[in-house]
Design a protein around this motif. Structure first.
Motif, short mmCIF file in Angstrom:
data_model
loop_
_atom_site.label_atom_id
_atom_site.label_comp_id
_atom_site.label_asym_id
_atom_site.label_seq_id
_atom_site.Cartn_x
_atom_site.Cartn_y
_atom_site.Cartn_z
N HIS A 1 0.81 -1.22 0.00
CA HIS A 1 0.00 0.00 0.00
C HIS A 1 0.85 1.28 0.00
O HIS A 1 0.30 2.38 0.01
CB HIS A 1 -0.93 0.00 1.22
CG HIS A 1 -1.91 -1.13 1.21
ND1 HIS A 1 -3.07 -1.11 0.45
CD2 HIS A 1 -1.90 -2.34 1.84
CE1 HIS A 1 -3.74 -2.23 0.63
NE2 HIS A 1 -3.05 -2.99 1.47
N LEU A 2 2.16 1.13 0.01
CA LEU A 2 3.04 2.31 -0.01
C LEU A 2 3.10 2.89 -1.42
O LEU A 2 2.94 2.18 -2.41
CB LEU A 2 4.45 1.93 0.45
CG LEU A 2 4.60 1.29 1.84
CD1 LEU A 2 6.06 0.92 2.08
CD2 LEU A 2 4.09 2.23 2.91
N ASP A 3 3.35 4.20 -1.51
CA ASP A 3 3.56 4.79 -2.83
C ASP A 3 4.92 4.34 -3.36
O ASP A 3 5.77 3.82 -2.63
CB ASP A 3 3.49 6.32 -2.77
CG ASP A 3 4.55 6.91 -1.88
OD1 ASP A 3 5.73 6.98 -2.31
OD2 ASP A 3 4.23 7.31 -0.74
N ALA A 4 5.15 4.54 -4.65
CA ALA A 4 6.34 4.00 -5.31
C ALA A 4 7.64 4.50 -4.68
O ALA A 4 8.58 3.73 -4.48
CB ALA A 4 6.31 4.35 -6.80
N GLN A 5 7.71 5.79 -4.36
CA GLN A 5 8.94 6.34 -3.80
C GLN A 5 9.23 5.76 -2.42
O GLN A 5 10.37 5.42 -2.10
CB GLN A 5 8.85 7.86 -3.72
CG GLN A 5 10.14 8.53 -3.26
CD GLN A 5 11.29 8.30 -4.22
OE1 GLN A 5 11.22 8.67 -5.40
NE2 GLN A 5 12.35 7.66 -3.74
N THR A 6 8.18 5.60 -1.62
CA THR A 6 8.37 5.03 -0.30
C THR A 6 8.76 3.56 -0.39
O THR A 6 9.57 3.06 0.41
CB THR A 6 7.09 5.19 0.55
OG1 THR A 6 6.70 6.56 0.55
CG2 THR A 6 7.34 4.74 1.99
N LYS A 7 8.19 2.85 -1.38
CA LYS A 7 8.61 1.47 -1.60
C LYS A 7 10.11 1.41 -1.86
O LYS A 7 10.84 0.62 -1.25
CB LYS A 7 7.87 0.88 -2.81
CG LYS A 7 6.45 0.38 -2.55
CD LYS A 7 5.94 -0.33 -3.80
CE LYS A 7 4.61 -1.03 -3.57
NZ LYS A 7 3.47 -0.10 -3.48
#
Length: 367
Positions: free
Chosen positions: A281-287
């Motif tokens: 559920h994290l956004d791409a940058q946080t992933k």
């Protein structure tokens, strides 16, 4: 020369419990006789020998006398005149002070079988208080046999409390405390190990960083659930420190001289388990930031243990996208980017851009 099976092997045979090691006591023999029969000495000053065929330990019957602080502060006396009963008297618990002869007869001078039936961990003699390591050992045996209904005898717990009020526990080395702690983490109920140390007051001497945690009445319940989910000592250790209160994990691990693998997993799990459990559920940058912080791109072999930690700490884990992301990132070819003219910082930015693009493919609603 008379040879007896002693200690844990006898105890566990009577309990119908798995026994992995056998220890033997030899009565009426000298060191020279042992050597003449092909036994190999373990050390120059300790009357223990290795059987030439089985590799099992055979110790001359001995007595001991307190001569200093700590668990090493003893003088040993081994002599053919030392009886089996005298040798058994120096042991910690009655259930560990039984022997079996070659006709399978039990020698039980201190009523260990009675304590097995009563499911009681009871000291053999007041000399128990002379060895601080026994506090940790009793706690570990409590952790091993708690599921069978065993508990520490009141009089033994009192001795442990009295011992904890002296400076004896302070003479235990960090390595010895860690060894007992790690072994306790492999037992059936590691939370009992910590409970017994807390009840005896020893926790303040050997694992003081966990004192606040053990004052929480709900901790043992949560840690027991965690341990039930996974039997790995390293995963239980990481989970324990993620549940612990007011603890500097790095300092704690360094003080105990815990292996680097234990320390790294504990630090990673504590810092990232909440976020990692919701990875999908994290956004791409946080992933991508999470992968970099955990060094999973360079060291994907860390993922299985991290996953085990997550499974022990969370009821649900949303991590399905992480393995394919790592697989695709591993296919990025820096040499190809260099052939396209990327160098220096620009090369790093290009690699990072491709990594981010891969993470974007797994944003919710896009995959």
């Amino acid at each position: 020369m008379e040879i007896y099976l002693v200690g844990g092997a006898v105890r566990d045979q009577l309990l119908n419990y798995p026994a992995y090691d056998k220890d033997w006591v030899v009565v009426g023999a000298t060191a020279d006789e042992m050597l003449a029969n092909g036994y190999q000495p373990v050390g120059q000053d300790f009357p223990v020998f290795i059987h030439p065929d089985t590799g099992e330990e055979y110790a001359l019957a001995r007595t001991e006398r307190k001569s200093g602080k700590g668990y090493t502060g003893f003088n040993y006396h081994a002599d053919p005149s030392v009886t089996l009963e005298e040798d058994l008297l120096r042991r910690d618990l009655t259930i560990n002070a039984m022997a079996m002869d070659q006709q399978q007869q039990i020698i039980d001078p201190y009523h260990g079988q009675d304590d097995l039936n009563r499911k009681r961990l009871r000291h053999v003699s007041p000399a128990f208080s002379e060895d601080p390591l026994r506090v940790l050992r009793v706690a570990r045996f409590a952790a091993r046999y708690a599921h069978l209904g065993f508990s520490v005898a009141d009089e033994t717990l009192t001795l442990m409390q009295q011992l904890s009020q002296t400076d004896e526990l302070e003479h235990l080395t960090a390595e010895r405390v860690w060894k007992e702690f790690e072994r306790a983490l492999t037992e059936r109920s590691p939370e009992i190990f910590l409970q017994v140390l807390h009840q005896s007051g020893a926790i303040k001497k050997v694992l003081p960083e966990l004192t606040d945690t053990l004052n929480d009445p709900d901790f043992s319940k949560h840690f027991a659930i965690l341990c039930h989910k996974n039997e790995s000592a390293i995963v239980r250790f990481a989970g324990l420190l993620s549940l612990a209160k007011n603890i500097d994990i790095l300092r704690f691990c360094d003080r105990l001289r815990a292996p680097n693998s234990y320390k790294e997993l504990a630090l990673q799990c504590n810092k990232h388990h909440q976020q990692l459990a919701q990875f999908d559920h994290l956004d791409a940058q946080t992933k991508l930031d999470t992968l970099l912080q955990l060094d999973l791109i360079r060291r994907p072999q860390r993922l299985p243990q991290l996953r085990l930690c997550l499974d022990t700490l969370h009821d649900t884990v949303q991590l399905d996208s992480l393995p394919p992301i790592l697989e695709q990132i591993a296919l990025i070819q820096p040499k190809q980017l260099m052939a396209e003219g990327f160098t220096g910082p620009a090369l790093g930015e290009a690699i990072n851009h491709q990594r981010l693009s891969i993470c974007q493919q797994y944003d919710r609603g896009i995959e």
